[in-house]
Design an enzyme around this catalytic site. Structure first.
Site, PDB file in Angstrom:
ATOM      1  N   ASP A  47     -30.953  67.927 -14.141  1.00  0.00           N
ATOM      2  CA  ASP A  47     -31.813  69.000 -13.664  1.00  0.00           C
ATOM      3  C   ASP A  47     -30.975  70.182 -13.190  1.00  0.00           C
ATOM      4  O   ASP A  47     -30.094  70.034 -12.344  1.00  0.00           O
ATOM      5  CB  ASP A  47     -32.685  68.511 -12.502  1.00  0.00           C
ATOM      6  CG  ASP A  47     -33.552  69.612 -11.930  1.00  0.00           C
ATOM      7  OD1 ASP A  47     -34.554  69.962 -12.571  1.00  0.00           O
ATOM      8  OD2 ASP A  47     -33.219  70.129 -10.845  1.00  0.00           O
ATOM      9  N   TYR A  52     -28.986  78.267  -9.378  1.00  0.00           N
ATOM     10  CA  TYR A  52     -27.998  77.373  -8.763  1.00  0.00           C
ATOM     11  C   TYR A  52     -26.572  77.847  -9.032  1.00  0.00           C
ATOM     12  O   TYR A  52     -26.295  78.365 -10.106  1.00  0.00           O
ATOM     13  CB  TYR A  52     -28.150  75.953  -9.320  1.00  0.00           C
ATOM     14  CG  TYR A  52     -29.415  75.232  -8.937  1.00  0.00           C
ATOM     15  CD1 TYR A  52     -30.214  75.651  -7.882  1.00  0.00           C
ATOM     16  CD2 TYR A  52     -29.820  74.103  -9.648  1.00  0.00           C
ATOM     17  CE1 TYR A  52     -31.383  74.972  -7.556  1.00  0.00           C
ATOM     18  CE2 TYR A  52     -30.984  73.422  -9.327  1.00  0.00           C
ATOM     19  CZ  TYR A  52     -31.756  73.867  -8.276  1.00  0.00           C
ATOM     20  OH  TYR A  52     -32.910  73.192  -7.961  1.00  0.00           O
ATOM     21  N   SER A 155     -42.425  73.650 -10.733  1.00  0.00           N
ATOM     22  CA  SER A 155     -41.854  73.141  -9.493  1.00  0.00           C
ATOM     23  C   SER A 155     -42.440  73.939  -8.341  1.00  0.00           C
ATOM     24  O   SER A 155     -42.700  75.138  -8.477  1.00  0.00           O
ATOM     25  CB  SER A 155     -40.322  73.284  -9.526  1.00  0.00           C
ATOM     26  OG  SER A 155     -39.737  72.768  -8.345  1.00  0.00           O
ATOM     27  N   GLY A 290     -29.247  64.217  -5.517  1.00  0.00           N
ATOM     28  CA  GLY A 290     -28.194  65.216  -5.395  1.00  0.00           C
ATOM     29  C   GLY A 290     -26.821  64.645  -5.667  1.00  0.00           C
ATOM     30  O   GLY A 290     -26.623  63.431  -5.757  1.00  0.00           O
TER      31      GLY A 290
END
Length: 330
Positions: A47, A52, A155, A290
């Site tokens: 993902d 990011y 999202s 994560g």
């Protein structure tokens, strides 16, 4: 590792997904190590997002996609790659949100960063109420029909907006959203009230992020108000401030102490237990974990092999019922 179908499609993904939100805050070698660990555990799902690593300057946005693209070199065919758009900002008004111009430009930029011809899943990172839903839906339909994405999703959408969007897609015979990606963990269970019932009714996958509640369920932030080493930087605001507002409260810390007691009594780490609890929900397709540190990643990956007994799930459900926020029914 187990695998599950995304919605009603033929796309199969691992029940755990490796998130790349910290790539760029970490060194590239550590990011590569995290991806390698996940792949070795059977994870085939990655993902990403065009913004990011989160909380960085505009010229750093896209670094996580670039790092992921370099790691995927020569093995792209082995992985399901997802990325998101709509949250990153820029110098021009159209370089954010969900207008057609931005989405069509953003997908091309992401493909360039990832060094790939297509992504398997392209998602709206946030809802953009300023843009008509039909404009956004038509742009995403075009992205899929042009071969730049196989499927689309959302999202951080509220259930009423997602319901409206799906209705418009079906009425106009446009490509429909397949997964929803919400925040979900033992300390934030609001999606159980509306989003999860909606997903089960219309055949959406639910692929939650933030399973450790910004690290609180890894215990690294216990009662200190400080971020642990290897995680997102303290100065990352407003995301950092948002997470502190969501979870860093006295009642949550009390709940974590109870959860730690349960985890210790059963010989399992709290991160493993927390992720396994999410995976035990039948509406959940995959959980985004994560990559802030190898030790924590090992614990979250271990959830794939941990079998949560129904009695334990019910106990955790009861202990954290207040975090559904707003109703008594379960």
């Amino acid at each position: 590792m187990q695998y599950a179908r995304v919605g009603r499609t033929g796309l199969m993904v691992s029940r755990l997904c490796i998130g790349t939100g910290t790539f760029g805050h970490q060194t590239e070698s550590k990011a590569f190590q995290a991806l390698g660990m996940a792949a070795a555990a059977g994870v085939n799902f990655i993902d990403a997002a065009d913004m990011y690593p989160a909380g960085t300057e505009p010229n750093q946005m896209g670094d996580a996609e670039r790092i992921t693209g370099r790691w995927l070199k020569g093995k792209r065919h082995r992985f399901i790659v997802s990325t998101k758009a709509g949250r990153a900002g820029g110098p021009s008004a159209w370089l954010r949100g969900s207008p057609r111009k931005h989405l069509l430009d953003a997908v091309d930029a992401s493909l360039l960063h990832l060094d790939t011809d297509y992504v398997d899943l392209y998602q709206l990172h946030v809802d953009d109420p300023a843009i008509p839903l039909d404009e956004t839906a038509e742009a995403l339909d075009l992205i899929v029909r042009s071969g730049k994405a196989r499927f689309i999703g959302v999202s951080n959408f509220l259930s009423n907006r997602l319901t409206r969007a799906i209705g418009q897609q079906e009425t106009a015979r446009l490509v429909r959203f397949v997964p929803a990606q919400p925040r979900y963990n033992l300390l934030n269970r609001e999606i159980e009230r509306e989003l999860i019932p909606l997903a089960l009714e219309v055949g959406l996958s639910v692929i939650p992020f933030n399973p450790l509640a910004d690290g609180l369920l890894s215990r690294r932030n216990r009662k200190t108000g400080e971020r642990g080493k290897g995680g997102l930087p303290r100065e990352m605001d407003p995301p950092g401030e948002m997470h502190r507002t969501l979870f860093w409260r006295g009642r949550e810390f009390e709940t974590i102490e109870h959860l730690l007691t349960i985890a210790r009594a059963h010989g399992v780490s709290l991160p493993t237990l927390s992720v396994a609890w999410i995976m035990a929900n039948p509406a959940i397709t995959s959980v985004i974990v994560g990559a802030s540190g190898s030790a924590q990643l090992m614990q979250t990956l271990a959830a794939a092999d941990y079998r949560l007994k129904q009695a334990m799930k019910s106990r955790l459900d009861d202990l954290t019922a207040e975090y559904r926020h707003g109703d008594a029914g379960r």
